[in-house]
Design a protein around this motif. Structure first.
Motif: not given
Length: 56
Positions: A40, A42-44
């Motif tokens: 989460t 990383y992608f945010e």
């Protein structure tokens, strides 16, 4: 052709990796909630960078 077959089988025999699902990944999938937190974040961060760049 025979040389290629010998090379690939020797590489498989010399590899020291564990077998099974998730054993060849560069991160652990044993603790599900920690994996969720890390993915989460990383992608945010990847999604938020263009917005922060545009604002500043």
């Amino acid at each position: 052709m025979l040389l290629v077959a010998r090379f690939t089988t020797s590489v498989v025999y010399r590899s020291h990796c564990e077998k099974g699902p998730g054993k060849n990944l560069p991160f652990s999938v044993e603790i599900k909630w920690w994996l969720l937190v890390r993915m989460t974040l990383y992608f945010e961060s990847g999604f938020a960078i263009p917005f922060f760049t545009f604002r500043h």
